[in-house]
Each structure stands twice: as structure tokens, then as C-alpha cells.
Design an enzyme around this catalytic site. Structure first.
Site, PDB file in Angstrom:
ATOM      1  N   TYR A  48      -9.444   4.765 -22.458  1.00 18.83           N
ATOM      2  CA  TYR A  48      -8.917   4.871 -21.104  1.00 18.83           C
ATOM      3  C   TYR A  48     -10.014   4.848 -20.051  1.00 18.83           C
ATOM      4  CZ  TYR A  48      -9.541   9.776 -22.495  1.00 18.83           C
ATOM      5  OH  TYR A  48     -10.030  10.952 -22.996  1.00 18.83           O
ATOM      6  N   GLU A 100      -2.210  -2.684   8.166  1.00 19.84           N
ATOM      7  CA  GLU A 100      -2.555  -2.201   6.818  1.00 19.84           C
ATOM      8  C   GLU A 100      -3.835  -2.846   6.290  1.00 19.84           C
ATOM      9  OE1 GLU A 100       1.280  -1.259   4.270  1.00 19.84           O
ATOM     10  OE2 GLU A 100       1.375  -3.292   5.103  1.00 19.84           O
ATOM     11  N   LYS A 159       1.580   4.119  -2.541  1.00 14.66           N
ATOM     12  CA  LYS A 159       0.844   4.319  -1.300  1.00 14.66           C
ATOM     13  C   LYS A 159       1.157   5.741  -0.833  1.00 14.66           C
ATOM     14  CE  LYS A 159       0.647  -0.294   0.699  1.00 14.66           C
ATOM     15  NZ  LYS A 159       0.984  -1.068   1.912  1.00 14.66           N
ATOM     16  N   GLU A 184       3.930  -4.996  -5.543  1.00 13.40           N
ATOM     17  CA  GLU A 184       4.459  -5.637  -6.748  1.00 13.40           C
ATOM     18  C   GLU A 184       3.392  -6.514  -7.404  1.00 13.40           C
ATOM     19  OE1 GLU A 184       7.988  -4.814  -4.066  1.00 13.40           O
ATOM     20  OE2 GLU A 184       5.911  -5.474  -3.786  1.00 13.40           O
TER      21      GLU A 184
END
Length: 118
Positions: free
Chosen positions: A53, A21, A98, A73
Site C-alpha cells: 500500500y 476551482e 472534495k 469521475e
């Protein structure tokens, strides 16, 4: 509390625990809900009474340029802390997804909430 949202915000970043990854960037989707106390912007029609934003998106992009985070996390927590501390949001909900990270899995991810929703 009024809530602004940013959905399907995608970045190509390196994130993950496994060596495979960390070799190449992968597309990660972010979805945010950001609390704004009161409804001042609805009354005043000025950007100073809300959270911009566009600036949130820009700041997240900047903060992840040299990303060394492994876990989703931790990535979600990083974004939640950024939004609550730099934009003074009293509450935020962050989802990090993901896309196609594992065979036979279209999406996987985590959602966290921080602060108090009033």
C-alpha cells in the site's frame, strides 16, 4: 478475496470544472479498497504475496503531480486504472471526495468500482 484499504489519504491538487476551482489547489480525500486474490500473504507473511500500500500511495502521488483532470469521475477512473494495471489488482473501489468545495457542503464526491470481486 482479501481486501486492503487506504482511507483518508489526502492530497492538495488542482481539480475541477469551474475556473475558480482551477486557480488554486484544494484538498481531495481518497479512499481505496483493493482486492487481492486468495490469502497467500496471510499464510506466507511476505510482501510479495500482497500489494504494497505504501507503493500504491507513492504511485498515486506521482501520477497526480501535474494533474490536468477536471472531473472527479475521471480522477477516480485514473486511480482505478493505475491500481488494476500497475499492481494487478483484480478489483478496486475508489472514492474521491472534495472537502468544503461548496458553501454549506462539507463533502462531495464520487465512488467507482472496477474489476471483479471474487
Amino acid at each position: 478475496m482479501d481486501i486492503i484499504f487506504i482511507r483518508d489519504f489526502r492530497l492538495s491538487i488542482t481539480v475541477g470544472l469551474y475556473d475558480w476551482e482551477r486557480i488554486a489547489p484544494q484538498t481531495v480525500q481518497f479512499d481505496l479498497e483493493i482486492g487481492i486474490p486468495g490469502n497467500r500473504a496471510a499464510q506466507s507473511d511476505t510482501i510479495n504475496d500482497t500489494i504494497d500500500y505504501a507503493k500504491v500511495v507513492q504511485r498515486i502521488e506521482e501520477s497526480l503531480r501535474d494533474n490536468k483532470i477536471q472531473l472527479l469521475e475521471k480522477l477516480a477512473e485514473h486511480i482505478a486504472q493505475l491500481v488494476t494495471s500497475e499492481f494487478q489488482a483484480p478489483w478496486v473501489k475508489v472514492s474521491v471526495t472534495k472537502l468544503s468545495a461548496l458553501k454549506n457542503v462539507k463533502q462531495l464526491g464520487v465512488t467507482i468500482e472496477r474489476g471483479k470481486r471474487t
